[in-house]
Design a protein around this motif. Sequence first.
Motif, PDB file in Angstrom:
ATOM      1  N   UNK A 444     -30.883  58.761 -28.892  1.00 44.41           N
ATOM      2  CA  UNK A 444     -30.266  58.953 -27.571  1.00 44.41           C
ATOM      3  C   UNK A 444     -31.339  58.914 -26.486  1.00 44.41           C
ATOM      4  N   UNK A 445     -32.472  59.600 -26.715  1.00 43.18           N
ATOM      5  CA  UNK A 445     -33.569  59.556 -25.748  1.00 43.18           C
ATOM      6  C   UNK A 445     -34.035  58.117 -25.531  1.00 43.18           C
ATOM      7  N   UNK A 446     -34.149  57.373 -26.624  1.00 41.64           N
ATOM      8  CA  UNK A 446     -34.616  55.989 -26.534  1.00 41.64           C
ATOM      9  C   UNK A 446     -33.615  55.130 -25.760  1.00 41.64           C
ATOM     10  N   UNK A 447     -32.323  55.412 -25.942  1.00 43.57           N
ATOM     11  CA  UNK A 447     -31.293  54.660 -25.222  1.00 43.57           C
ATOM     12  C   UNK A 447     -31.378  54.921 -23.722  1.00 43.57           C
ATOM     13  N   UNK A 448     -31.643  56.179 -23.342  1.00 46.72           N
ATOM     14  CA  UNK A 448     -31.812  56.505 -21.922  1.00 46.72           C
ATOM     15  C   UNK A 448     -33.022  55.770 -21.361  1.00 46.72           C
ATOM     16  N   UNK A 449     -34.123  55.830 -22.096  1.00 48.09           N
ATOM     17  CA  UNK A 449     -35.347  55.133 -21.669  1.00 48.09           C
ATOM     18  C   UNK A 449     -35.072  53.635 -21.493  1.00 48.09           C
ATOM     19  N   UNK A 450     -34.421  53.013 -22.462  1.00 40.56           N
ATOM     20  CA  UNK A 450     -34.171  51.568 -22.401  1.00 40.56           C
ATOM     21  C   UNK A 450     -33.211  51.203 -21.273  1.00 40.56           C
ATOM     22  N   UNK A 451     -32.265  52.102 -20.965  1.00 40.64           N
ATOM     23  CA  UNK A 451     -31.310  51.815 -19.887  1.00 40.64           C
ATOM     24  C   UNK A 451     -31.985  51.857 -18.522  1.00 40.64           C
ATOM     25  N   UNK A 452     -32.887  52.829 -18.324  1.00 42.68           N
ATOM     26  CA  UNK A 452     -33.541  52.986 -17.025  1.00 42.68           C
ATOM     27  C   UNK A 452     -34.754  52.070 -16.898  1.00 42.68           C
ATOM     28  N   UNK A 453     -35.463  51.868 -17.992  1.00 44.76           N
ATOM     29  CA  UNK A 453     -36.710  51.095 -17.994  1.00 44.76           C
ATOM     30  C   UNK A 453     -36.642  50.020 -19.089  1.00 44.76           C
ATOM     31  N   UNK A 454     -35.769  49.027 -18.925  1.00 47.43           N
ATOM     32  CA  UNK A 454     -35.550  48.053 -20.003  1.00 47.43           C
ATOM     33  C   UNK A 454     -36.788  47.249 -20.380  1.00 47.43           C
ATOM     34  N   UNK A 455     -37.719  47.087 -19.449  1.00 45.69           N
ATOM     35  CA  UNK A 455     -38.941  46.330 -19.756  1.00 45.69           C
ATOM     36  C   UNK A 455     -40.021  47.202 -20.403  1.00 45.69           C
ATOM     37  N   UNK A 456     -39.785  48.514 -20.438  1.00 42.47           N
ATOM     38  CA  UNK A 456     -40.760  49.417 -21.044  1.00 42.47           C
ATOM     39  C   UNK A 456     -42.075  49.483 -20.299  1.00 42.47           C
ATOM     40  N   UNK A 457     -42.013  49.441 -18.961  1.00 35.64           N
ATOM     41  CA  UNK A 457     -43.239  49.393 -18.162  1.00 35.64           C
ATOM     42  C   UNK A 457     -43.767  50.757 -17.740  1.00 35.64           C
ATOM     43  N   UNK A 458     -42.902  51.776 -17.755  1.00 35.09           N
ATOM     44  CA  UNK A 458     -43.294  53.066 -17.204  1.00 35.09           C
ATOM     45  C   UNK A 458     -44.026  53.907 -18.255  1.00 35.09           C
ATOM     46  N   UNK A 459     -45.322  54.079 -18.068  1.00 40.89           N
ATOM     47  CA  UNK A 459     -46.166  54.916 -18.920  1.00 40.89           C
ATOM     48  C   UNK A 459     -45.892  54.651 -20.399  1.00 40.89           C
ATOM     49  N   UNK A 460     -46.058  53.436 -20.861  1.00 38.50           N
ATOM     50  CA  UNK A 460     -45.679  53.101 -22.243  1.00 38.50           C
ATOM     51  C   UNK A 460     -46.512  53.825 -23.290  1.00 38.50           C
ATOM     52  N   UNK A 461     -45.874  54.063 -24.445  1.00 31.81           N
ATOM     53  CA  UNK A 461     -46.540  54.737 -25.554  1.00 31.81           C
ATOM     54  C   UNK A 461     -46.506  56.235 -25.487  1.00 31.81           C
ATOM     55  N   UNK A 462     -45.760  56.808 -24.542  1.00 32.23           N
ATOM     56  CA  UNK A 462     -45.724  58.258 -24.351  1.00 32.23           C
ATOM     57  C   UNK A 462     -44.315  58.810 -24.626  1.00 32.23           C
ATOM     58  N   UNK A 463     -44.262  60.047 -24.996  1.00 31.29           N
ATOM     59  CA  UNK A 463     -43.070  60.890 -25.052  1.00 31.29           C
ATOM     60  C   UNK A 463     -42.069  60.532 -26.153  1.00 31.29           C
ATOM     61  N   UNK A 464     -41.659  59.259 -26.248  1.00 38.77           N
ATOM     62  CA  UNK A 464     -40.602  58.880 -27.183  1.00 38.77           C
ATOM     63  C   UNK A 464     -41.139  57.886 -28.205  1.00 38.77           C
ATOM     64  N   UNK A 465     -41.104  58.207 -29.481  1.00 38.80           N
ATOM     65  CA  UNK A 465     -41.603  57.277 -30.492  1.00 38.80           C
ATOM     66  C   UNK A 465     -40.879  55.939 -30.429  1.00 38.80           C
ATOM     67  N   UNK A 466     -41.638  54.876 -30.410  1.00 40.01           N
ATOM     68  CA  UNK A 466     -41.051  53.539 -30.452  1.00 40.01           C
ATOM     69  C   UNK A 466     -40.477  53.040 -29.156  1.00 40.01           C
ATOM     70  N   UNK A 467     -40.646  53.804 -28.065  1.00 42.35           N
ATOM     71  CA  UNK A 467     -40.076  53.370 -26.785  1.00 42.35           C
ATOM     72  C   UNK A 467     -41.160  52.733 -25.916  1.00 42.35           C
TER      73      UNK A 467
END
Length: 467
Positions: A444-467
């Motif tokens: 669910x956390x990863x889905x929120x991340x992907x919905x708001x930041x689909x390109x994965x540009x915001x501080x990548x590699x932090x907080x959520x595994x695999x996001x």
Amino acid sequence: MSDHHYERVAVPASLIETLREKFGDRVSTAQAVLDHHGKDEGWHDASPPDAVVFATSTQDVAETVKLCAADNVPIIPFGIGSSLEGHVAALKGGICIDVSRMDQILEVHNEDLDCRVQAGVTREQLNEHLRDTGLFFPIDPGANASIGGMTATRASGTNAVRYGTMRDNVLSVTVVTPDGKIIKTAHRARKSSAGYDLTRLFVGSEGTLGVITEIGLKLYGIPEAISAAVCAFPSVEAAVNTTIMTIQAGIPVARIELLDALQIRAVNAYSKMTYEEKPTLFFEFHGTEAGVKEQAEFVQSVAEEFGGEGFQWATRAEDRTKLWAARHKAYYAALQLEPGKRGMSTDVCVPISRLAEAIMETREDCDASILTCTMVGHVGDGNFHTLILLDADKPEEVAEAHRLHERMVMRSLRMGGTCTGEHGIGYGKLAFMEAEHGPDTIAVMRAIKNAIDPKGLMNPGKLIPGA
């Protein structure tokens, strides 16, 4: 030391040139500047960005984010750099947005006990500004952190037992989203039922959903009376049991801080104090003169039941300042126990009823280890820290530090606790997220991340595994 290695994104020279055209000398590619912005106060590997933009407004941040998004370049927010879990490392390279020059206190509403500040305002700066208003902002993580960084990491600190954490004291945030839009999550009302609670979503998001640029905060009246005390105990267990009984009795103590005997030795040497080298509690009481007296007398009687002795009272402001300054410098004091070594600063939080058990088992692990470890804690809310001193060039010491840390975290989780009470995840605690939350919650956390930041540009590699 880190297993989190990523391929760096190629940042187009044209992007940096465009940023220079817009912001002039507020864009830096000097190596010393990059190195400074690729590392926090923790022990994790540095990873510098490709350029740093010193923003002075929300609009500066929005323009920078839009340009980075157009070129698919990562964005890493930076406040003061006082975090501890690798939050600001540019793991994939990219552009660091430094908000430290966004240091304006925009509004103070004395009658409503709230204010609005830019993200680069520090907690000490805010309280200095408020000094003549009779108000103060209580969240005190020790470091003179930026309010933006404190919001992003859901910070707390020594006052959390009475005043809560940043989660409880942020009314609203202004955020630049990953596509460069500017949103405000709420207004100034103390409560609202209007839609998703976006404020709480961004508090603790660690820069992975957007760049926080302004924050609305609750303020509090400066107490009529403040008294602090220091008390030594025959054992860590006795000090913790005093804490548990105090909290369970409903005493509204403002701060209860635990320092073990080794940490007290370090504090004495570093801050020129003369405390007895025993497990020690630092207390602070806020309220009316009568209320503070009643609280203090009750806590002293509880402490005496558990062998506490030598209560030293500090009622003058300068004495309290000296006492808490010594506590806040505990990290640096501990490092001086073995000069040249680095410190892995851990933190977990457990339900208050399991605190004595958690601390005693952790202390036993540390005592049996080849490494030197000190322990401190905001024990009033079940949060404690171990500082593990290690030589980062010796693999056996690095492995032992990780072993101690993992045992501490997994013990906390078994007791219904968390892998981090206040440091946050960054990439330093990333490995524990699934153990704490389970795969479905992480999804669910990863889905929120992907919905708001689909390109994965915001501080990548932090907080959520695999996001």
